[in-house]
Scaffold this motif. Structure first.
Motif: not given
Ligand SMILES: [Zn+2]
Length: 411
Positions: A184-199
């Motif tokens: 569904e989604y791939v984001g650079a990094g593994r911080k909270r903000e990376t997953l925030d961007a998906y939500w």
């Protein structure tokens, strides 16, 4: 004359577009196909409004080879000046806008890129590394633009190492029952903000529709999900796969320390046994069964840690949240009395997160459903010998595993 008709048919041209000349450059091993357009009124490529041409611009596209000859399409492409959208070249039927390759060439290039590296594809196709890479990047952008907006109800979040330095990606996969996981989604990094961007890319209604989210025990993903998914406290599932890997790490620590002290006493009891302890009991290779049985039978700290790990694996046979809590209580008491510090530490950590461990029995969400996807990502990393650039890692995951419709449309 015949070659003109032949190339008109090969390029699928009709209407105002016509081949006017075919030139063979024997020395350069090239064939140049000159196309001209015979219309005087054109549509703006953005709004489609009809208007007069406004000058032209000569362009060249690489096409599929004609036998051993590199083949190029050449055309003075008309421009239009739309009051709203400015001056633009009109769309040509054989290529996508801004591409220097015909659609058919891009299709071939993508088939090659799906099978080999950018470097290898460039060499096979006779194009530069940057050109081959551009075809791949455009394909992913095209595929993502076409990807239908979906609202997955069951998701797994995980981090993936790029195999070099501290580069990580955050991966979100949808795990619908009875289907293999889809990216569904791939984001650079593994911080909270990376997953925030998906939500944040989901609508409020889509976020409400999320039923279960699998993840490890780390705080960033947990906090991000808690902040964005209504009712997340009952939807987050710390999945079995990750928990067992924490137990395996603890077991390994116990083994290493014990091995060291045994060696100091001149005993090689644990030499070469690392992998034996990490196998699930049912996966132990038959030829090493006797050796393992002998080891296990000795009064070792490692075999105690192993037994605690193996019992923990039975946890997932529980059938309800209540049964799961009961099982955990008994397991925890044993682990905490084990006098094995690494095991006790992991047990306490599980205890702290228990509320989102037992949700597993309610949602039946396991990381097992994304194991296939994980393995494929791992083999991409291996093939690339690690990725220095997380963006490139991201593109490759989408290109090879995204399930996207990547090809240029036929016209
Ligand atoms: Zn326009």
């Amino acid at each position: 004359m015949q070659d003109i008709q032949l190339y008109e048919q090969l390029l699928g041209l009709s209407g105002p577009w016509a081949v006017v000349r075919v030139t063979m450059k024997r020395e350069a091993q090239e064939i140049e196909v000159e196309v001209r357009c015979l219309a005087t009124v054109w549509g703006c490529p953005t709004c489609g409004k009809q208007m007069q041409g406004h000058g032209q611009e000569e362009r060249r596209w690489r096409h599929l080879d004609s036998c051993q000859f590199k083949t190029l399409v050449v055309c003075a492409v008309p421009r239009v000046r739309c009051l709203e959208h400015g001056t633009q070249q009109v769309a040509v039927p054989w290529a996508e806008r801004r591409s220097r390759f015909t659609r058919l060439f891009e299709r071939l290039a993508m088939d090659v890129l799906l099978e080999c590296s950018v470097l290898g594809a460039g060499e096979l196709l006779g194009i530069s590394w940057a050109e081959a890479d551009g075809i791949k990047q455009r394909a992913v952008a095209r595929g993502l633009a076409r990807k239908p907006v979906s609202a997955p109800a069951r998701l797994c979040v995980d981090e993936k190492s790029a195999g070099r330095g501290q580069n990580y990606l955050t991966i979100v996969a949808s795990v619908a029952a009875g289907r293999s996981a889809t990216l569904e989604y791939v984001g650079a990094g593994r911080k909270r903000e990376t997953l925030d961007a998906y939500w944040q890319s989901l609508t409020p209604a889509q976020r409400i529709g999320v039923e279960a989210v699998g993840m490890d025990l780390g705080e960033p993903f947990f906090n991000s999900t808690l902040a964005h998914v209504p009712g997340a406290a009952n939807k987050i599932v710390h999945d079995p796969f990750h928990l067992v890997s924490y137990m395996n790490a603890a077991l390994n620590e116990v083994r290493k320390a014990e091995h060291r002290s045994l060696l100091e006493a001149g005993q090689r009891t644990l030499s070469g046994s690392k992998q034996l302890w990490l196998y699930g009991e049912e996966n132990l290779p038959a030829e090493r069964a006797a050796e393992f049985a002998r080891l296990k039978g000795q009064k070792l700290q490692t075999s105690r840690a192993w037994a605690i790990k193996e019992l923990f694996r039975d946890f997932w046979d529980c059938e309800s949240v209540a049964e799961g809590r009961h099982f955990f209580r008994r397991w925890y008491d044993w682990a905490i009395r084990s006098r094995l510090e690494p095991v006790k530490k992991v047990a306490r950590m599980f205890q702290r997160h228990l509320d989102n461990i037992v949700t597993c029995f309610q949602h039946r969400l396991s990381n097992g459903s994304i194991a296939g996807l994980n393995n494929k990502i791992q083999s991409l990393v291996k093939k690339a010998c690690g990725y220095r650039n997380p963006e490139r890692f991201k593109t490759d995951i989408f290109f090879h595993l995204g399930g996207l419709n990547l090809y240029p449309s036929p016209q």
